[in-house]
Design a protein around this motif. Structure first.
Motif, PDB file in Angstrom:
ATOM      1  N   TYR A 134       0.837  -1.206   0.000  1.00  0.00           N
ATOM      2  CA  TYR A 134       0.000   0.000   0.000  1.00  0.00           C
ATOM      3  C   TYR A 134       0.873   1.257   0.000  1.00  0.00           C
ATOM      4  CZ  TYR A 134      -3.320   3.596   1.372  1.00  0.00           C
ATOM      5  OH  TYR A 134      -4.072   4.740   1.410  1.00  0.00           O
ATOM      6  N   LEU A 135       1.928   1.235   0.805  1.00  0.00           N
ATOM      7  CA  LEU A 135       2.800   2.398   0.875  1.00  0.00           C
ATOM      8  C   LEU A 135       3.425   2.695  -0.483  1.00  0.00           C
ATOM      9  CD1 LEU A 135       4.093   4.571   2.623  1.00  0.00           C
ATOM     10  CD2 LEU A 135       5.898   2.941   3.204  1.00  0.00           C
ATOM     11  N   LYS A 136       3.896   1.660  -1.176  1.00  0.00           N
ATOM     12  CA  LYS A 136       4.475   1.860  -2.522  1.00  0.00           C
ATOM     13  C   LYS A 136       3.430   2.403  -3.488  1.00  0.00           C
ATOM     14  CE  LYS A 136       8.040  -1.769  -2.284  1.00  0.00           C
ATOM     15  NZ  LYS A 136       8.467  -3.073  -2.864  1.00  0.00           N
ATOM     16  N   TRP A 137       2.229   1.805  -3.441  1.00  0.00           N
ATOM     17  CA  TRP A 137       1.150   2.260  -4.334  1.00  0.00           C
ATOM     18  C   TRP A 137       0.755   3.700  -4.014  1.00  0.00           C
ATOM     19  CZ3 TRP A 137      -3.809   3.742  -2.883  1.00  0.00           C
ATOM     20  CH2 TRP A 137      -4.695   3.981  -3.929  1.00  0.00           C
ATOM     21  N   LYS A 140       3.329   6.196  -5.331  1.00  0.00           N
ATOM     22  CA  LYS A 140       3.223   6.355  -6.789  1.00  0.00           C
ATOM     23  C   LYS A 140       2.007   7.188  -7.166  1.00  0.00           C
ATOM     24  CE  LYS A 140       2.646   3.716 -11.069  1.00  0.00           C
ATOM     25  NZ  LYS A 140       2.417   2.372 -11.655  1.00  0.00           N
ATOM     26  N   LYS A 141       0.887   6.910  -6.510  1.00  0.00           N
ATOM     27  CA  LYS A 141      -0.352   7.611  -6.837  1.00  0.00           C
ATOM     28  C   LYS A 141      -0.250   9.096  -6.502  1.00  0.00           C
ATOM     29  CE  LYS A 141      -3.748   6.065  -8.045  1.00  0.00           C
ATOM     30  NZ  LYS A 141      -4.407   5.957  -9.363  1.00  0.00           N
ATOM     31  N   THR A 142       0.262   9.434  -5.325  1.00  0.00           N
ATOM     32  CA  THR A 142       0.249  10.816  -4.869  1.00  0.00           C
ATOM     33  C   THR A 142       1.436  11.630  -5.350  1.00  0.00           C
ATOM     34  OG1 THR A 142       1.348  10.205  -2.780  1.00  0.00           O
ATOM     35  CG2 THR A 142      -1.067  10.217  -2.799  1.00  0.00           C
ATOM     36  N   GLN A 143       2.611  11.021  -5.402  1.00  0.00           N
ATOM     37  CA  GLN A 143       3.817  11.784  -5.700  1.00  0.00           C
ATOM     38  C   GLN A 143       4.204  11.759  -7.175  1.00  0.00           C
ATOM     39  OE1 GLN A 143       5.013  13.618  -3.111  1.00  0.00           O
ATOM     40  NE2 GLN A 143       3.235  12.703  -2.098  1.00  0.00           N
ATOM     41  N   MET A 153      -5.055   6.239   3.669  1.00  0.00           N
ATOM     42  CA  MET A 153      -4.864   5.867   5.069  1.00  0.00           C
ATOM     43  C   MET A 153      -3.980   6.860   5.816  1.00  0.00           C
ATOM     44  SD  MET A 153      -6.459   3.142   6.144  1.00  0.00           S
ATOM     45  CE  MET A 153      -5.441   2.569   7.506  1.00  0.00           C
ATOM     46  N   PHE A 154      -3.276   7.717   5.087  1.00  0.00           N
ATOM     47  CA  PHE A 154      -2.358   8.644   5.734  1.00  0.00           C
ATOM     48  C   PHE A 154      -2.912  10.063   5.824  1.00  0.00           C
ATOM     49  CE2 PHE A 154       0.312   5.324   3.748  1.00  0.00           C
ATOM     50  CZ  PHE A 154       0.878   4.811   4.900  1.00  0.00           C
ATOM     51  N   ARG A 155      -3.995  10.315   5.144  1.00  0.00           N
ATOM     52  CA  ARG A 155      -4.569  11.657   5.152  1.00  0.00           C
ATOM     53  C   ARG A 155      -6.066  11.589   5.383  1.00  0.00           C
ATOM     54  NH1 ARG A 155      -1.582  13.812  -0.396  1.00  0.00           N
ATOM     55  NH2 ARG A 155       0.570  13.794   0.379  1.00  0.00           N
ATOM     56  N   LEU A 592      -1.857  -5.504  -9.809  1.00  0.00           N
ATOM     57  CA  LEU A 592      -1.485  -6.026  -8.498  1.00  0.00           C
ATOM     58  C   LEU A 592      -2.590  -5.735  -7.490  1.00  0.00           C
ATOM     59  CD1 LEU A 592       0.828  -7.228  -6.668  1.00  0.00           C
ATOM     60  CD2 LEU A 592       1.409  -4.826  -6.163  1.00  0.00           C
ATOM     61  N   HIS A 593      -3.018  -6.755  -6.757  1.00  0.00           N
ATOM     62  CA  HIS A 593      -3.956  -6.562  -5.658  1.00  0.00           C
ATOM     63  C   HIS A 593      -3.166  -6.525  -4.350  1.00  0.00           C
ATOM     64  CE1 HIS A 593      -6.877  -7.722  -8.793  1.00  0.00           C
ATOM     65  NE2 HIS A 593      -7.671  -6.912  -8.106  1.00  0.00           N
ATOM     66  N   LEU A 594      -3.462  -5.509  -3.558  1.00  0.00           N
ATOM     67  CA  LEU A 594      -2.576  -5.148  -2.456  1.00  0.00           C
ATOM     68  C   LEU A 594      -2.584  -6.160  -1.319  1.00  0.00           C
ATOM     69  CD1 LEU A 594      -3.331  -1.305  -2.327  1.00  0.00           C
ATOM     70  CD2 LEU A 594      -1.459  -2.493  -3.494  1.00  0.00           C
TER      71      LEU A 594
END
Length: 954
Positions: A134-137, A140-143, A153-155, A592-594
């Motif tokens: 999830y962290l890697k995904w 990639k999604k945000t940055q 999950m972080f915001r 990929l499913h997380l």
């Protein structure tokens, strides 16, 4: 977090600083009079329930107390929210029932959102791979892609205990006002939320006597650092807010003036109406009561910034202009605020209706920074604004622009008068995040796509809102006048409906070149390319939640769908056609499913999709934005489709719909068969969280999925009979008989159905949602005789166990039903979801209790959720998916709590046969000519009741 505590401390300091001033107001000391030219500011004013102990009294004894104290309990809870209200004024035309709160109220309990740090150590160890993926995904999604994650999950959105009823109809975007009057939550771009209070958006009152201004006040308790030339800080102890959606009232007794203002907010959210209910507009009616022995001239001014507080407010190129529109003998005037962004431009419109004793004036443009003393002085001078002609120049980059509209009228001594405003927003064409396709909103069918409809929308609203209110009152009156229903329930039932409008909702026209069939035509067992109901009523989508950004999340819609099928059944059926088309389509793209870390196709043929897409991508075109699990192997999605198909047919008697859906139901049930691995007629869960409880593992046959399976097989038997398919009937009848035997043998323990049949330590947990299958059977008029899947005595025993353990042994019986409870009376802490309360599940649980004759238990169960969310936690108009007994909540503003309308269906169908259903209204639904519709309790004339299903489909 430090900043949050600092802000709370600052607010407390302000409260103490100005409390003496409010005390003077309470003692009748008048506000200093205002004189022409005066621009100074007059300063002004601004536990947690102890849970966890198991109740000693029996549940039966408690229920006796509950009914004896029901009315006093309603009053005491209202008293808490209104405890700081110091006036005796009750406002003009404010109803008794609804959610009421003093503008000075402060919620004592401050909860925090569930975040990654709240996961227990054991769950972290178990899901370490998920966390890394999830962290890697997420990075990639945000940055890299610069997109918003569908779940962040972080915001997580922090809890702001400020929201009131949203403005606007269905699917045209929403603007939410807070209960203190703020314009504070915006969803103009489809499905994408912006949480910003625009402080310059305010109502201001001006009182004049004998040609002199004696009082001028911004009707806001705020004291912002900007706009210091305005008189801020209305004393909140003198005002209250009352919501009974889709209307809301704010009552402002003006301290020392002997004048009371009541602002009534009206949005066109009208059951069985598919025209005005789509309009992006709201009306504010100001009732003015003058209790003095002399007349007054009263003006109300509305100020609005061109924008929503978003950074694009400063992008440049925005401009305002006044307008006047006369049509059908009625005239309206106001200001248009053209917001000229590159993507999804729109026009805001403030307007008022011209009448003989009303004076309308405006300020086309002013800068909403600095003191804004000139605008304030302009109104003070003579109770009106300068009303310049011509448009304002386009804004420069970095510059904001605002506008003002004032309406005045005389109010006789000991008399009453009213003023009307409308607020509209016209964004006729929209694109989602991918910018690949242009969509046209539903309301354009009636007002055009040229982005020039704002004046006409305002004219229509100001000349039709009284008709809207009559329709709303006729719809709500039977429920509100039912003295057997507690007041909290009436508030919950109507106010939870906010999510139909404010769930990131879109309602669009079907493009002429669209094919919703998924490529499988009717003659081949599929659907028409353009089903008549979608062509006539458009496409509808709403988010799983404002934080869980996926449209039409189907496992959750299963619960929420009762609101649509009972109130806007054509939208419910339209959504079903869209899902059906997705069933037969496929997307072989590997991703990929997380959770598993494995690659698998985005969409498999003949299975129900999890959702129809992310508004930051391209919904309908790319489905299954959810990528935590591979939902092709989920056990509940296919079953929930089948159950909804028959429930919808039962309530609408739309035979064309059933004919179209029957082959799709056969296809998804065939796909589901593979989960019965041992051939005993009962499906098995696969040892992971393969259903809507996507963090709660189930292994082997389970109460939840097994119950949904048996209910679906039962429904297939019924539908097979209706379509004259005897072979299908016999096949599913055999599966039902064998499956029911296996279900009882593997899961029944003498008191309730075990969570699952794995034999593990916690497999005998008591799941609050174990009777979901029976709930849908009852809602569909089934569950007895030939079409029975569960013995009634076992269902009643299971529900009693749930009530005694999940409800009464949890949090002192005051917070609804916890998802999982151990037989020894402590919550099941085995997963991040088993010890949560899911509000929408609780309302569904209450509905099946009512269906099974446990009315008191059902109401008591649901009451805990309402009082927790709306009265203790300050989550009005943002009901979350879940909360725990202490500390945290998860996913604000969530779809599932719309299931409270299942409670109303249960109440309707359990009353004496000679009474009209409480939700029945004379419908305005008109089916397309190709659809055969038999009117029933939901859509028939008042007093009409369905006796039995209407025979076979030819």
């Amino acid at each position: 977090m430090t900043l949050t505590y600092f802000m709370q401390s600052t607010l407390l300091h302000i409260e103490e600083k100005y409390s003496s001033f409010c005390t003077n107001w309470r003692n009748g000391i008048n506000n200093p009079p205002f004189f022409p030219g005066l621009t100074g500011v007059v300063p002004t004013h601004r536990n947690r329930h102890q849970a966890g102990s198991v109740r000693k009294k029996s549940s039966l004894s408690f229920l006796s107390d509950y009914w004896l104290n029901m009315e006093s309990g309603d009053n005491s809870s209202t008293a808490e929210l209104m405890s700081r209200y110091v006036s005796s004024e009750l406002g003009y035309g404010v109803p008794k029932d609804g959610w009421r709160i003093c503008l000075a109220h402060e919620f004592k309990e401050k909860r925090k959102p569930f975040q990654a740090k709240d996961v227990s150590l054991s769950n972290i160890v178990e899901h370490i791979g998920l966390g890394v993926r999830y962290l890697k995904w997420w990075y990639k999604k945000t940055q890299i892609e610069k997109k918003a994650p569908f779940i962040d999950m972080f915001r997580a959105i922090p809890l702001r205990q400020i929201y009131g009823a949203p403005l606007g109809g269905i699917g045209g975007g929403t603007i939410t006002r807070g209960w203190r009057g703020e314009f504070c939550r915006w969803q103009l771009n489809p499905g994408m939320y912006h949480y910003k209070t625009v402080i310059a958006n305010q109502f201001t009152v001006c009182l004049r006597r004998g040609g002199q201004t004696v009082y001028q006040q911004v009707l806001s308790v705020e004291r912002p650092p900007t706009l210091q030339g305005w008189n801020w800080g209305y004393c909140g102890e003198y005002a209250f807010y009352h919501a009974l959606y889709p209307r809301a009232w704010t009552v402002y007794p003006l301290p020392g003036q002997n004048v009371t203002l009541t602002c009534r907010q009206v949005s066109p959210v009208i059951p069985h109406d598919y025209q005005d209910s789509s309009l992006p507009v709201a009306v504010f009616v100001w009732d003015i009561e003058n209790k003095n022995d002399y007349p007054l001239d009263v003006s109300i001014m509305l100020t609005m910034v061109n924008g929503s507080g978003h950074k694009d407010d400063k992008s440049g190129g925005h401009w305002n202009e006044p307008f006047h529109l006369e049509k059908a003998g009625e005239s309206v005037s106001g200001v248009l605020l053209h917001h000229c962004t590159t993507v999804n431009p729109y026009t805001l419109c403030m307007a008022a209706r011209e009448q003989s004793d009303r004076e309308i004036s405006h300020q086309t443009a002013f800068s909403p920074k600095g003191t804004c003393g000139m605008l304030w002085g302009d109104l003070i001078a003579d109770g009106r604004l300068d009303s310049p002609t011509g448009s304002s120049p386009p804004t420069q980059k970095g510059e904001k622009v605002a506008a003002a509209l004032a309406v005045g009228c005389p109010v006789p001594a000991q008399g009453h008068n009213d003023l009307e405003f409308s607020l509209a927003w016209d964004m006729p064409k929209i694109t989602f995040g991918s910018r690949e396709r242009e969509h046209v909103r539903r309301y354009t069918r009636f007002f055009g796509t040229k982005a020039d409809a704002a004046p006409s929308l305002s004219h229509h609203a100001l000349t039709h809102y009284r008709l809207w209110e009559r329709s709303i009152e006729e719809w709500q009156r039977p429920i509100l006048q039912d003295s057997s229903l507690p007041s909290w329930y009436k508030s919950a039932l109507f106010n939870e409906l906010y999510f139909v409008v404010d769930g990131g909702t879109v309602w669009t026209e079907l493009p002429e070149d669209s094919d919703v069939s998924g490529g499988l035509r009717s003659e081949d067992g599929g659907l028409p390319a353009q089903p008549a109901i979608i062509k006539e009523y458009g496409r509808f989508a709403y988010l799983e939640g404002q934080e869980y950004r996926m449209y039409n999340t189907y496992d959750v819609h299963f619960y929420a769908s009762f609101a649509l099928i009972m109130l806007w059944p054509k939208l419910a059926l339209s959504l079903q056609y869209d899902i059906a088309g997705s069933v037969v389509s496929c997307d072989p793209t590997e991703r990929l499913h997380l959770m598993s870390g494995r690659n698998s196709p985005v969409k498999v043929k003949n299975v129900v999709p999890h959702d129809i897409g992310d508004p930051d991508d391209e919904p309908w075109q790319r489905v299954n934005a959810y990528l935590i699990h591979d939902t092709a192997d989920w056990k509940d999605l296919n079953l929930k489709f089948v159950l909804q198909v028959y429930r919808d047919f039962h309530l609408t008697q739309d035979t064309q719909y059933l004919q179209d859906m029957w082959p799709i139901c056969q296809a998804v049930m065939e796909s589901e068969m593979k989960f019965d691995t041992d051939g005993d007629g009962l499906i098995e869960n696969s040892g992971y969280a393969d259903q809507t409880y996507d963090g709660w593992t189930a292994t082997g046959p389970s109460a939840y999925c097994g119950g949904l399976w048996l209910a679906s097989v039962c429904v297939m038997c019924k539908m097979a009979r209706l379509v004259n398919n005897e072979a299908a009937f016999q096949r599913f009848r055999d599966i039902l008989d064998r499956g029911s035997d296996a279900f009882d043998k593997l899961l029944w323990n003498g008191q309730y159905y075990n969570y699952d049949s794995s034999g593990q330590d916690l497999s005998n947990s008591v799941m609050s949602d174990q009777c979901a299958g029976q709930w849908f059977l009852r809602a569909s008029g089934l569950g007895d005789g030939q079409f029975q899947a569960f013995p009634k005595e076992k269902i009643c025993s299971a529900l009693k166990s749930v009530f005694d353990l999940n409800v009464m042994s949890f949090a002192g019986g005051q917070m609804g039903a916890v998802n999982g409870m151990r037989p020894e009376g402590v919550p099941d802490h085995s997963s991040v979801q088993s010890d949560e309360v899911w509000i929408g599940v609780v309302y569904g649980l209450a509905a099946i209790m009512i269906h099974e004759g446990m009315l008191e238990e059902g109401l008591r169960t649901a009451e805990g959720c309402y009082r927790t969310v709306w009265e203790r936690l300050g989550m009005a108009f943002q009901t979350p998916e879940a909360y725990c007994e202490k500390g945290i909540y998860r996913s604000l503003a969530y779809m599932r709590p719309l299931s409270i309308w299942a409670m109303q269906l249960a109440l309707d169908t359990s009353q004496p046969r000679d009474q009209a259903p409480k939700t029945t209204t004379t419908p305005t639904d008109q089916a397309p000519q190709t659809t055969t519709t038999i009117q029933t309790a939901t859509e028939g004339e008042p007093g009409q009741k369905e006796s039995q299903d209407q025979g076979h489909i030819p």
